[in-house]
Structure formats: C-alpha cells, structure tokens
Design a protein around this motif. Structure first.
Motif, short mmCIF file in Angstrom:
data_model
loop_
_atom_site.label_atom_id
_atom_site.label_comp_id
_atom_site.label_asym_id
_atom_site.label_seq_id
_atom_site.Cartn_x
_atom_site.Cartn_y
_atom_site.Cartn_z
N THR A 189 0.85 -1.18 0.00
CA THR A 189 0.00 0.00 0.00
C THR A 189 0.89 1.24 0.00
N PRO A 190 0.36 2.40 -0.34
CA PRO A 190 1.20 3.61 -0.36
C PRO A 190 1.82 3.98 0.98
N PHE A 238 0.62 -6.54 0.94
CA PHE A 238 -0.63 -7.30 0.77
C PHE A 238 -0.49 -8.46 -0.21
N HIS A 239 0.60 -8.51 -0.98
CA HIS A 239 0.84 -9.65 -1.88
C HIS A 239 2.35 -9.73 -2.09
N ALA A 240 2.84 -10.95 -2.32
CA ALA A 240 4.29 -11.11 -2.43
C ALA A 240 4.62 -12.39 -3.17
N GLY A 241 5.85 -12.46 -3.60
CA GLY A 241 6.41 -13.65 -4.22
C GLY A 241 7.91 -13.46 -4.33
N TRP A 276 -6.48 -4.05 -7.10
CA TRP A 276 -6.37 -2.72 -6.47
C TRP A 276 -7.52 -1.82 -6.92
N ALA A 277 -7.88 -1.93 -8.20
CA ALA A 277 -8.95 -1.09 -8.72
C ALA A 277 -10.33 -1.57 -8.30
N GLN A 278 -10.52 -2.89 -8.15
CA GLN A 278 -11.86 -3.43 -7.96
C GLN A 278 -12.11 -4.00 -6.57
N ARG A 279 -11.06 -4.39 -5.86
CA ARG A 279 -11.24 -5.03 -4.55
C ARG A 279 -10.32 -4.39 -3.50
N ARG A 280 -10.27 -3.09 -3.52
CA ARG A 280 -9.35 -2.35 -2.64
C ARG A 280 -9.59 -2.66 -1.16
N PRO A 281 -10.81 -2.65 -0.66
CA PRO A 281 -11.00 -2.92 0.78
C PRO A 281 -10.44 -4.29 1.20
N GLU A 282 -10.57 -5.26 0.33
CA GLU A 282 -10.05 -6.60 0.63
C GLU A 282 -8.53 -6.58 0.76
N GLU A 290 -6.71 -3.96 1.56
CA GLU A 290 -6.37 -3.20 2.77
C GLU A 290 -6.48 -4.09 4.01
N ARG A 291 -7.53 -4.92 4.05
CA ARG A 291 -7.66 -5.83 5.20
C ARG A 291 -6.51 -6.83 5.24
#
Length: 706
Positions: free
Chosen positions: A111-112, A117-120, A145-151, A153-154
């Motif tokens: 996040t900024p 929130f995701h990795a590899g 990020w564009a469509q499921r931002r709240p998910e 962030e959680r």
C-alpha cells in the motif's frame, strides 16, 4: 532515460539505472508519489551477487512492455538487501507469511503507506507449471487494487499485525523460559556456575546438530557456521577440560570440513557463500566479504592454537583473496563477487560458477595428460561436465605437493576467463569485520602487510564513513563518497568499533581505540532509549530512526537479538563495551553489557547457532582481563615485549603502550620506574611486581599462564 537509481552506492541499484522501469530507491519520495497517484508500490529486493535476480532483471525489468506497465500502474522501488537489511527483514517476513517461502529476488506489493498485501519471489516472463508469469501477476494485482481495494487493505492490516506479533512472540518466548538477564556484581563478574552451565548447554546442542558424516551443521543448503565459531574457540580455550576438548574437536572438524571441500576456492582462495549439497560438494558461487572476513579470522586463530594443521595456509589464502579481488582503491573492500559469469550475448542462465569450474579435458590441457589426470582425481573432477574442485578432505603432504605445483598454472589459465562482476559498494560493518580479521591475521601469521591493509581499510571508514561534525556513521560508500548513504545500522557502528579495537590490539596506535570509544558512545545515544518504567536497562534498536513505511508494515523498531550470516548488532556492541571495560578499567562499560545480551537460556539449549556471539560475550564477561602495560624504553624494547606475549596479545591479553598519548585507562598509574623500561603484568584486578626486561616478562607470563 536513467531513473532515480543513477549514482547510488549500490552496484545492484546501478545495474538497474537504465531499465525501462522508473525505479526509485526506498525513500520518502517514492511513497509520497504512490500516495499522490493512489497506486501500489512494487518493491523488488535483491543483491548484486544473486543469480535469479539477474535472470528476472534480464527477462522482465529490461523488457520495455513490462516496464511501461509497471510505470503506469505502480511506483516501482528497488532495494539492495545488503544496503538496506532493515527493509529486507520486514518484507521478507511479509513474504514468508503470505507465501510460506522466501528468497531473492523478492517481489512485494505494498500500500502507499508501506503495508504488504501480496508477495512472491522470482516470476518468469511466461507462465510455467504452477507459476504465473510476471505480467499476469502485475495485471492481477492492478485489477484487484482497482476493484477489490478494501479486501487488499484488510489483508495488508493482517500481515502487518502478524509481523509485529512475530517479534513480540519471539521476545516473549525467550523471556518466559529464561532467568532474568545476568546481573553484574560489584566485582564485575557473573557467577562461574551460571556461565559454565550456559556454555555446556550450548555445546551439547551444537554437538547434537553436527553432521557427523560431512561436518558442519544441518543438511542442504549448508552455510558456513561463521557466527558460532568464536563460541567454540572460547569454550575450547576455557578452564573446563571436558568441555574444552569437546569444543576443540567440534571446531577442528567444522573448519576441516569446510577447507577441504568445494566451499573453498582451492585455486585462488576465498570461501563461497554456501553449499547447495549437504556434503559441501557443490557451492553457490557468490563470494561475500562478510563470510571471508569471519572465516579468515577463525582460520588465523586456529593457526595460532593448532599449529601444524595447515590453518595458516588457509588463512593466508583467504587474506590473499581479499587483498587481490575485493580490495578497492583507497583501501576499503568491495561487498562481493557475483555468482554468474555472463556470456558475451548477456545470457545469465548458464553462467553460474562458470569462472570456477573445470572439466578433466581442461585440466589436462593446462597441466598435461599425466598431471592433469592426477589433479582431476585428487580434486574430484569426474568425466563429463565442468565441476568444482572438491578434494573432500584436507590434503596430506604428498597430495599438497601435487596441488601446490599445479595451482599456479591453473590460476593463470583461469585468469584468462571472463571474471564475475564485483559489487564495489563499501558496507561499513562488513569492512569493520575485514579490519578485525586482517589485523588478527597479520599479528598471528606474522604478516605486516595484512596489518597495514587493515589500517588502510580502517582509515577509509574513518575518513569517508564517519562524519565527525555530526557524529554519524554512513552505512555505505562508493568511489570514496558516502553522500547517498543512509545512516549506519547498529551493526555498522558496532562492527566498525570492534574492528578498530582489534586493530589497536594487533599493534596499531591507540588512536584507534579512542575512535572506537567515540563510535561506541554515539551508538549508545543513537540506538537505545530508556525502557518501560524508566529503569536503568536500555531498549535497543537496529535503526536510529525507523522509516514510517517499515512501522506501518509491522516493524516494532526493536533490535533483532539473533545472529544471521553476520552476528547480531547487539552482540557485537556488547563485545565492544566489554573490550572498552578491559581497556579503560571502567566498570560502567560492563554494566551496559547484560541488557544487550538479553535472556540466553532458551537459545543456548535450542538454537545456539543463533546466539553464538552473545554467548561468547557472556562467557567473556565471566573472565577478568589481562594486561601487559609497557612504559619507557625504546620502540625496539616494546616490540620485543609484544613478541614475548605472542599470540596472546591478540587472543587473551591487552598489550598497552603507556607512552602513547591516546593510551587507555589501563595504563593509568603504570609508569616507567626510575626512567627505565618497565613492564606491568596485571590480571584478576591485581598487578605483579614491575619488571625491566623481556626475560623477566617471559618469566611472569609463564607464571600467569600456569
């Protein structure tokens, strides 16, 4: 068009300066841009000697289409894990939480404000079985990020809480089963029984973890256990005969396994980073400054304590590698040599180790049919593909003679090959370890050139990395400038101070001890603060100022108490304070040591390889320092006295020149009696009658050792 990586200290960052990716370094500006654009940060972490980092760079980061997509949907940030271990540690923890694995290159989406929130790790340019392509990953993250931002962030919140919880869980686990940190009584020494029990538990655990067939510890991949070797040295030199004998055996077996294996470059000296195999037969071909500094020091000490076993040869070869291949103009040392030797067309897939391996045919071409075949058999090179030289044992006298005859010819032939790249950034802490190793090796091997090299490297650290006006130490420099560097970590301050103290101990002027003292004082100010409740104990951090993105990502800001491939900064700083206590005869330094070591019972019993340095310092805390103080006389008198002390001047006795204007507190009140050359031998907080000749000094030393 060059991106913001142009002019960075790190060779790894500079390698990406002309990518079509708009890379930024890890700083406030990068995260501010992500916040302004409201896009994720793509964080790529690697290092210059990393094989798969080069592969992913060649496949993806040099691709214009991939670069354009990254630039449009992300703020790309590139980090050298060697330059920023603080960043690497936090986001490696996130990567392991998210994927249950880790490694480099590390690819993390943030996040900024810095939460992962995701990795590899490595992603290929095209889909592979069980692995999406890098472009597919980028598109999926951008879409989420564009469509499921709240998910997202959680998920970022959960990862940050887990990272913070891991650190707290470790501290709780260590403290819950352990006695309180050792108290320092009025005489400055903890109880012998407590220390003996701690060391015995650690030794039992190490012996239980030893690979009885191949030496070393654990299975594959197998790393050199550099940070635990000082503990084995300490126990082997201790007063408990049974523990000393067991520790000595383990130390000798471990060193012999490594120096007889493919982990050592038998042609030109220097150790590789680790072995891919349990039996040390296939190295990962990076050569790191920190590995070679630690192993040089261990071999030089072993040469002094185990004469006639060939450790002096290994130490000299390792020192030669450092001076020949890692030393930079100005005297400092580069960070590493690459694992890869790219081909002329830039392909990095087939170049790992190419500089170092041999076929039987190549050996015969260089040495002739008969000698080539004999050397191939000796060094474990079977028919077929090129292989590392791997005798699998320490050579006997006849084998060594065969190898000594062939080695120069093979070195000359290898020098005509295309050599691996060198990461020429100067890391302060690693150079501090190199200063210590070269200074000790110079004294113990009787090689003044090594002591001179140590002092020149120390001079670079003092002149380039240390800002006397601001009282700050820079972590890195490049081409004589530290302008783009972050402030050093606790490990940098501690390792540089320790290097300066060892340099002084090996015979350099006392100004180096004074400089170490200054750096240690600043480290106490910059990396510690009062604990909860305002008690005397200090809370230590690895960073003087923790960046906001790391705090958001879950960093607690607390110091990591565990050794890794290098010793924990807290443990090295504790060693520095203990040495200053001995030099200054000032108990205030010793009183600061126990909080740095923390609780050690659980680690001693279950994971002593993670606390080798701390356990070594705990053992040293139980022993009174020994001093030989020289006053008056000529320079030759003092040189002869130092020679009489011998290896002990480096290993267990401080030789102090009372006439040096920067002489430490141990020289206080120890004068030249009657204007004559005078030697004061002191131990256990008491001094023997002053003497005036080297012969009398030798007699007293025999009495002290007895």
């Amino acid at each position: 068009m060059p991106n913001r990586l142009t002019g960075q200290s790190s060779a790894y960052l500079r390698q990406h300066a002309d990518n079509p990716v708009d890379w930024q370094p890890f700083d406030d500006a990068a995260f501010a841009e992500a916040a302004r654009r409201d896009v994720p940060v793509f964080l790529s972490v690697g290092y210059a000697a990393c094989h798969w980092c080069h592969v992913m760079a060649h496949e993806s980061f040099e691709d214009p289409g991939t670069g354009a997509y990254l630039n449009e949907h992300f703020v790309p940030v590139k980090v050298d894990r060697e330059e920023r271990p603080d960043v690497d540690a936090v986001y490696m923890a996130a990567t392991q939480l998210i994927t249950r694995q880790g490694g480099w290159p590390m690819s993390v989406f943030l996040t900024p404000d810095g939460r992962a929130f995701h990795a590899g790790t490595y992603f290929p340019p095209r889909p592979a079985p069980g692995m999406p392509s890098f472009r597919q990953v980028l598109e999926a993250v951008a879409q989420a990020w564009a469509q499921r931002r709240p998910e997202l962030e959680r998920a970022a919140d959960e990862v940050a809480r887990a990272i913070a919880g891991q650190a707290e869980d470790l501290r709780a686990a260590l403290g819950a089963v352990d006695a309180p940190a050792v108290e320092v009584p009025a005489d400055g020494l903890p109880a012998d029984d407590e220390v003996s029990g701690l060391l015995a538990a650690a030794l039992d655990a190490l012996l239980g973890d030893e690979d009885p067939q191949h030496g070393g510890f654990g299975g594959a991949p197998k790393f050199p256990p550099s940070t635990v070797l000082p503990l084995l040295e300490r126990v082997a030199a201790g007063r408990d005969p049974r523990s000393a004998d067991r520790a000595r055996g383990l130390l000798v077996r471990t060193l012999d396994a490594m120096r007889g294996s493919a982990l050592l470059d038998h042609v030109a000296g220097g150790f590789y980073r680790y072995s891919v195999t349990r039996e040390w037969s296939l190295p990962h071909y990076e050569k790191m400054l920190y590995d070679n500094a630690q192993l040089l020091r261990a071999c030089a000490r072993a040469a002094a304590r185990e004469p006639g076993r060939g450790y002096d040869r290994t130490a000299a070869d390792t020192a030669g590698f450092l001076l020949r291949e890692l030393r930079l103009p100005g005297g400092a040392f580069a960070s590493s040599l690459d694992a890869d030797t790219p081909s002329d067309d830039g392909d990095v897939h087939s170049g790992e180790g190419a500089f170092y391996v041999w076929t039987r045919t190549e050996l015969r071409d260089v040495l002739g049919p008969e000698r080539g075949a004999a050397v191939a058999d000796l060094m474990g090179v079977a028919a077929g593909r090129a292989q590392p030289l791997h005798p699998g044992r320490v050579l006997d006298e006849d084998e060594q003679a065969l190898w000594d005859g062939a080695r120069p010819e093979l070195a000359a032939a290898r020098a005509r090959r295309r050599a691996p790249a060198r990461d020429d950034k100067v890391v302060a802490g690693w150079n501090g370890m190199a200063v210590a190793a070269l200074a000790e090796a110079g004294a113990l091997l009787g090689d003044p050139a090594l002591l001179l090299a140590a002092e020149q490297a120390a001079g670079h650290l003092w002149d380039v990395h240390w800002d006397g006006g601001r009282r700050r130490l820079a972590r890195t420099s490049h081409e004589g400038s530290a302008a783009s560097s972050i402030e050093g970590l606790l490990e940098d301050y501690a390792m540089v101070a320790e290097g300066f103290l060892v340099l002084y101990r090996a015979g350099a002027p006392a100004v180096w001890a004074a400089r170490a003292r200054e750096i240690a004082e600043v480290a106490g100010e910059r990396f510690s603060h009062a604990g909860p409740g305002g008690g005397a104990d200090r809370v230590w951090s690895d960073l003087a100022d923790v960046p906001a993105p790391l705090l958001a990502a879950g960093s607690t800001g607390r110091a990591d108490p565990l050794d890794d491939v290098t010793p924990a900064g807290t443990a090295v700083h504790a060693a520095v304070l203990l040495d200053l206590c001995a030099l200054d005869e000032d108990e205030r330094w010793a009183a600061l040591v126990p909080p740095l070591l923390g609780p050690l019972e659980l680690l001693a019993r279950r994971a002593p390889r993670s606390a080798g340095w701390a356990l070594t310092v705990r053992a040293a805390l139980a022993e009174a320092p020994a001093h030989v103080v020289l006053a008056g006389g000529t320079a030759e008198d003092k040189l002869e006295a130092r020679r009489a002390v011998g290896a002990g001047a480096v290993l267990d006795t401080w030789v102090v020149d009372a006439d040096d204007p920067d002489a430490p507190g141990a020289a206080r009140g120890k004068d030249a009696l009657g204007g004559r050359f005078t030697v004061h031998v002191c131990r256990d907080f008491a001094c023997r009658a002053p003497v005036h000749s080297v012969a009398e000094l030798e007699q007293q030393l025999r009495g002290v050792s007895g």
